[in-house]
Design a protein around this motif. Structure first.
Motif, short mmCIF file in Angstrom:
data_model
loop_
_atom_site.label_atom_id
_atom_site.label_comp_id
_atom_site.label_asym_id
_atom_site.label_seq_id
_atom_site.Cartn_x
_atom_site.Cartn_y
_atom_site.Cartn_z
N SER A 44 0.45 -45.58 41.16
CA SER A 44 -0.87 -46.07 41.53
C SER A 44 -1.89 -44.94 41.41
O SER A 44 -1.67 -43.83 41.89
CB SER A 44 -0.84 -46.59 42.98
OG SER A 44 -2.13 -46.86 43.44
N GLY A 45 -3.01 -45.23 40.72
CA GLY A 45 -4.06 -44.23 40.58
C GLY A 45 -3.72 -43.10 39.63
O GLY A 45 -4.40 -42.07 39.63
N TYR A 68 -7.87 -43.38 33.64
CA TYR A 68 -7.38 -43.51 35.01
C TYR A 68 -6.98 -44.94 35.31
O TYR A 68 -7.64 -45.90 34.91
CB TYR A 68 -8.47 -43.06 36.00
CG TYR A 68 -8.87 -41.62 35.78
CD1 TYR A 68 -8.17 -40.59 36.39
CD2 TYR A 68 -9.94 -41.29 34.94
CE1 TYR A 68 -8.52 -39.26 36.17
CE2 TYR A 68 -10.29 -39.98 34.72
CZ TYR A 68 -9.59 -38.96 35.34
OH TYR A 68 -9.93 -37.67 35.11
N PRO A 70 -6.20 -47.96 38.14
CA PRO A 70 -6.68 -48.31 39.48
C PRO A 70 -5.57 -48.13 40.51
O PRO A 70 -4.39 -48.02 40.17
CB PRO A 70 -7.09 -49.77 39.33
CG PRO A 70 -6.20 -50.29 38.24
CD PRO A 70 -6.01 -49.14 37.29
N LYS A 71 -5.96 -48.12 41.76
CA LYS A 71 -4.97 -48.04 42.83
C LYS A 71 -4.43 -49.44 43.12
O LYS A 71 -5.01 -50.45 42.76
CB LYS A 71 -5.60 -47.43 44.08
CG LYS A 71 -5.96 -45.97 43.92
CD LYS A 71 -6.42 -45.37 45.23
CE LYS A 71 -6.65 -43.87 45.08
NZ LYS A 71 -7.06 -43.24 46.36
N GLY A 72 -3.30 -49.47 43.81
CA GLY A 72 -2.72 -50.75 44.19
C GLY A 72 -1.27 -50.88 43.77
O GLY A 72 -0.74 -50.02 43.07
N LYS A 73 -0.64 -51.97 44.21
CA LYS A 73 0.77 -52.22 43.89
C LYS A 73 0.96 -53.41 42.96
O LYS A 73 2.02 -53.56 42.36
CB LYS A 73 1.56 -52.44 45.18
CG LYS A 73 1.58 -51.22 46.11
CD LYS A 73 2.39 -51.49 47.35
CE LYS A 73 2.41 -50.27 48.27
NZ LYS A 73 3.19 -50.52 49.52
N GLU A 108 -12.70 -42.67 42.75
CA GLU A 108 -11.61 -43.07 41.86
C GLU A 108 -11.65 -44.57 41.64
O GLU A 108 -12.26 -45.32 42.43
CB GLU A 108 -10.27 -42.67 42.47
CG GLU A 108 -10.07 -41.17 42.62
CD GLU A 108 -8.74 -40.85 43.29
OE1 GLU A 108 -8.22 -41.72 44.00
OE2 GLU A 108 -8.25 -39.73 43.08
N PRO A 110 -10.80 -48.11 42.17
CA PRO A 110 -10.25 -48.66 43.42
C PRO A 110 -9.15 -49.68 43.17
O PRO A 110 -8.83 -50.03 42.03
CB PRO A 110 -11.48 -49.33 44.04
CG PRO A 110 -12.22 -49.85 42.84
CD PRO A 110 -12.02 -48.81 41.75
N ARG A 111 -8.60 -50.17 44.26
CA ARG A 111 -7.70 -51.33 44.20
C ARG A 111 -8.53 -52.53 43.78
O ARG A 111 -9.63 -52.76 44.29
CB ARG A 111 -7.06 -51.56 45.57
CG ARG A 111 -6.10 -52.73 45.62
CD ARG A 111 -5.49 -52.90 47.00
NE ARG A 111 -4.53 -51.82 47.27
CZ ARG A 111 -4.76 -50.80 48.05
NH1 ARG A 111 -5.94 -50.67 48.65
NH2 ARG A 111 -3.84 -49.86 48.26
#
Length: 866
Positions: A44-45, A68, A70-73, A108, A110-111
């Motif tokens: 993630s990220g 980059y 994104p964040k998250g699962k 950064e 984001p999710r």
């Protein structure tokens, strides 16, 4: 998280694409219509990058290598476009992404919100007063109403993002990205081209685009000053790395965005003034100990000793020029005492230990080199006996026996590293970047040549052919490179060199970029550059030469042509002429002369005369004998017997003068074809084989010093790789003009009034009266005689032309800025000269005549705002 990578990249047959995610490679599969795809598990990220592999196995990188996630699962699909190198790549370099156009706040990726997509726009050159927005026909996008456009959020580099709902009413909706003024809300720039259309937005998808521009109009200005030349009130006789911070304050106050310096690597080898030459480094990594700021490393506990050092420093600081040897001696003594004082704490310092560990691959050989250099009084490692050949085992043994010496070297380099990094970070805080200088060569007596001699042609000398600086050509006494060996490991030596520079600089100047196309190589038997030849090159066989209609006479064309007329011109004194004939020459019987065997090369003559102080009479004789050796029409290749190059500027020789009309016509045709046409494609291919591989992964802004004898392929390659050229007004590249016109220079260039190798603006005005008169009347448009002195008003006019020209950057010598102010300018013009290229023994010691703290904002000078 699981990620699907989709990218549009129109490839040729045989090319392949891969994506590297957190250092792991994943081959991509071709789908259709230029679309490639693959799936991978990612953090993630995390970061990823695309790499295009060409048919020959070479890799083509995007100008901004890192993207980059994104964040998250939740699983994510990335939809990208391959970013080919184009004009925008210039503005993806760190001066723009990290300084000039760096947003004040960066987030950064984001999710991704539920039932949303992420839109990412890559938009170079967005000033801090500006933002990026999306607007379009859909109500959610503002209905083309600028007051309702949707701002994007900066996410690092030149990327901006926004989350949009997966609303079916947005599908195929027209839109564009815009740049707007954050204070007024007005649109500053629309992207070019037709309106975009949104795709069918799908949840957990990221869509990336590049802002479309037809042209860029960013302009900036800077100042060029060697570090050793910076004068402060409390320095130790020469500028140091922390002096740069005060120079930054002055630059920022005057709207200057770049400080360009000369090379700063260690050059100590002979312990003479010759070591002041900054382009002959003994290490491509080690910084020069002269640039250590002594106040920052602490004070001695011994107060009496401290006072003695301070008194010596004050004496050196009061001098009008740099006393190179005294400054180095003083700083070396002080640093050694400070190391002893701090030794126990230093070896426990985590930052110091980390620095040593990360740089040990060059630090240990460098420290061993310094130890042996100091013992033997010279860096000429061939005279070091058992240590003439480097080995890691020998270096380790030296370390065990001389641990304090090694650690003291590490200590000095650690502090130099910290101080130059501090100067860079301070410059960034003021909106200023440092521009370094990459010498084309390194010393033959260097750590690099000692460790890896196979990478160099140690039996040859690099230099330059004759030009406006020197009719004899230049001999830099540097080895040339063995490019074939360097290519075997993908030019690792060069890539490490660039990475090291990136620790300190955001831009750099490649000294003599022509050396990556071809270098002027001089055999060891010669001293003057006139007797050199290009390498690599395509020398001619006798058959090729005779195909031009010239019968090749090796004795007449390859050996010096010396007759009585030449002797009379070189040695008007009859007695001296007789001495030359009797002691150095032999009569051939046909009215010409040859050298006696013991003087039959320039090197032999030089060794006879050059190791003692010459009287005026001896100097005249020496120069005459050296000149006689250049009286050849062709030079035989020292590596390929039977292959020949015409001597550069052969038409100026006495031997050419004595040819018949047909022979002159043939030799002239051969000379011009050889130097101006024969090699163009060959040298272009040479540069394209090296430069892309060398610059791989580089994010610094690259500028090339492309002055001198420039083949047509050079600007072509520089433009293709988006390397900025150098434009000097009084040294035009167009042979049909007398002066370059600042408002017509290429946009991708650095313009200037001069360089460290030229006379200052005021010196040029005084010395070149005929050229100055023409410039005054035809360029500045003034009537009558040019003033004897370059007045502040004239200087401001000339400087203003540079600052408002077409070049992306105008970087002018500090002395020429001072010329614009009657109170600040130096009274002694000659004192301002940094280098005299025609003098190979020049002492580099120029210092500012005023402390930088005493400088003020220049009046009447307006630079283009960044």
């Amino acid at each position: 998280m699981d990620v699907i990578f989709n990218i549009v990249c129109h490839t040729r047959f045989g090319q392949n694409l891969k994506v590297e995610v957190d250092g792991k490679e994943h081959p991509m599969a071709y789908v259709d219509n230029g679309r490639w795809s693959c799936a991978a598990g990612c953090a993630s990220g995390g970061t990823y990058r695309y790499v295009l592999t060409d048919v020959d196995g070479s890799e083509i990188e995007e100008p901004w290598p890192e993207r980059y996630l994104p964040k998250g699962k939740r699983p994510v699909t990335m939809n990208d476009e391959f970013r080919y190198r184009d004009m925008s790549s210039v503005f993806m370099t760190t001066p723009f992404t990290d300084v000039f156009c760096k947003p004040r706040a960066v987030k950064e990726l984001p999710r991704i919100h539920k039932e949303h997509s992420l839109i990412v726009a890559n938009v170079p050159v967005v000033r801090r007063s500006q933002g990026v927005a999306i607007m379009g026909e859909a109500p959610l996008l503002g209905g083309w109403d600028a007051t309702r456009m949707l701002p994007l959020i900066p996410s690092g580099g030149a990327d901006w993002y926004i989350q949009l709902p997966t609303d079916q009413y947005l599908t195929h909706s027209e839109y564009k990205f815009v740049i707007y003024d954050k204070e007024t809300g007005t649109i500053a720039e629309w992207e070019s081209g037709e309106n975009r259309r949104l795709p069918l937005l799908t949840a957990d998808n990221v869509y990336s685009y590049s802002f479309r521009r037809e042209r860029y109009d960013w302009h900036g200005a800077g100042v060029a000053i060697p570090v050793f030349s910076i004068r402060t009130r409390n320095d130790w006789g020469a500028g140091d790395f922390l002096s740069i911070k005060k120079m930054v304050d002055w630059a920022a106050a005057n709207g200057l965005a770049v400080i360009q310096i000369l090379p700063v690597n260690d050059t100590v080898s002979t312990f003479t003034e010759a070591d002041s030459y900054p382009y002959r480094a003994n290490s491509i990594y080690a910084l020069h100990p002269m640039y250590l700021n002594m106040d920052a490393i602490g004070t001695l506990h011994d107060r009496a000793a401290e006072r003695r050092f301070r008194r010596r420093a004050a004496v050196l600081n009061a001098l009008p020029t740099v006393d190179y040897l005294a400054v180095n001696e003083l700083k070396s003594e002080y640093a050694s005492l400070m190391y002893v004082q701090r030794r126990n704490a230093l070896l426990q310092d985590r930052e110091f230990v980390t620095f040593v560990k990360e740089n040990l691959y060059w630090l240990k050989p460098y420290a061993a080199f310094c130890l042996l250099r100091d013992r033997h009084g010279s860096g000429r490692y061939s005279e070091w006996g058992e240590y003439a050949v480097y080995s890691e085992e020998k270096a380790d043994a030296l370390f065990r026996d001389n641990e304090d010496h090694f650690n003291c070297c590490y200590y000095v380099q650690y502090n130099l590293h910290q101080q130059l990094r501090e100067a860079r970070e301070y410059a960034h805080s003021k909106g200023v970047v440092l521009k370094g200088d990459l010498p084309i060569g390194v010393s033959a007596d260097s750590v690099d040549a000692w460790m890896e001699p196979h990478l160099f042609n140690l039996g040859c000398q690099a230099g330059a052919p004759p030009d406006d600086f020197s009719e004899r050509g230049q001999n830099w006494s540097l080895p040339t490179y063995n490019w074939e060996e360097m290519a075997k490991d993908g030019y690792r030596w060069w890539q490490r060199r660039f990475r090291n520079m990136a620790n300190y600089f955001d831009a750099f100047r490649i000294d003599h970029i022509l050396g990556f196309f071809r270098i002027w190589e001089i055999p060891q038997s010669a001293v003057w550059g006139l007797l050199g030849h290009f390498n690599p090159a395509l020398p001619m066989t006798v058959q090729e030469i005779e195909a031009y209609g010239l019968r090749f006479d090796r004795e007449r064309f390859v050996k010096p042509y010396i007759d009585d007329e030449l002797l009379s011109r070189l040695l008007p004194d009859e007695e001296l002429r007789g001495e030359a004939k009797a002691a150095y020459l032999e009569c051939r019987g046909d009215g010409t002369y040859s050298f006696k065997e013991m003087y039959d090369t320039q090197r032999k003559v030089h060794d006879t005369f050059g190791r003692k102080d010459l009287t005026e009479r001896e100097r005249v004789l020496y120069d005459a004998l050296m000149a006689m050796h250049t009286e050849v029409l062709f030079i035989e290749d020292d590596k390929r017997p039977g292959y020949y190059s015409p001597r550069i500027t052969v038409m100026k020789t006495r031997g050419f003068e004595c040819l018949d009309g047909h022979q002159k016509w043939c030799v002239t045709r051969i000379h011009d074809e050889f130097y101006y046409h024969r090699h163009n494609d060959f040298w272009r291919d040479e540069a394209m084989r090296k430069l892309p591989a060398l610059l791989k992964g580089n994010r610094m802004l690259v500028c090339g010093e492309d002055l001198g004898m420039v083949p047509p392929c050079v600007p072509e390659v520089m433009h293709r790789l988006y390397i900025l050229s150098l434009e000097i007004e009084r040294m035009p590249k167009d042979i049909h003009t007398r002066f370059a016109t600042p408002d017509k220079t290429p946009y991708l260039s650095v313009s200037s009034t001069g360089t460290h190798d030229t006379q200052t603006l005021r010196g040029w005005w005084r010395d070149e009266r005929a050229q100055v008169q023409e410039y005054y009347n035809t360029v500045l448009g003034h009537d009558g005689d040019a003033p004897v002195e370059c007045t502040p008003e004239i200087a401001r006019e000339i400087v203003g032309r540079q600052l408002h020209g077409n070049s992306m950057l105008a970087i002018l010598p500090w002395q020429d800025y001072m010329a614009c102010d009657a109170q600040l300018r130096c009274k002694d013009i000659d004192r301002e000269r940094i280098n005299v290229p025609e003098n190979p023994n020049h002492y580099w010691r120029y210092r500012m005549h005023l402390p930088v703290e005493d400088l003020r904002k220049l009046s009447g000078i307006e630079s283009r705002a960044v």
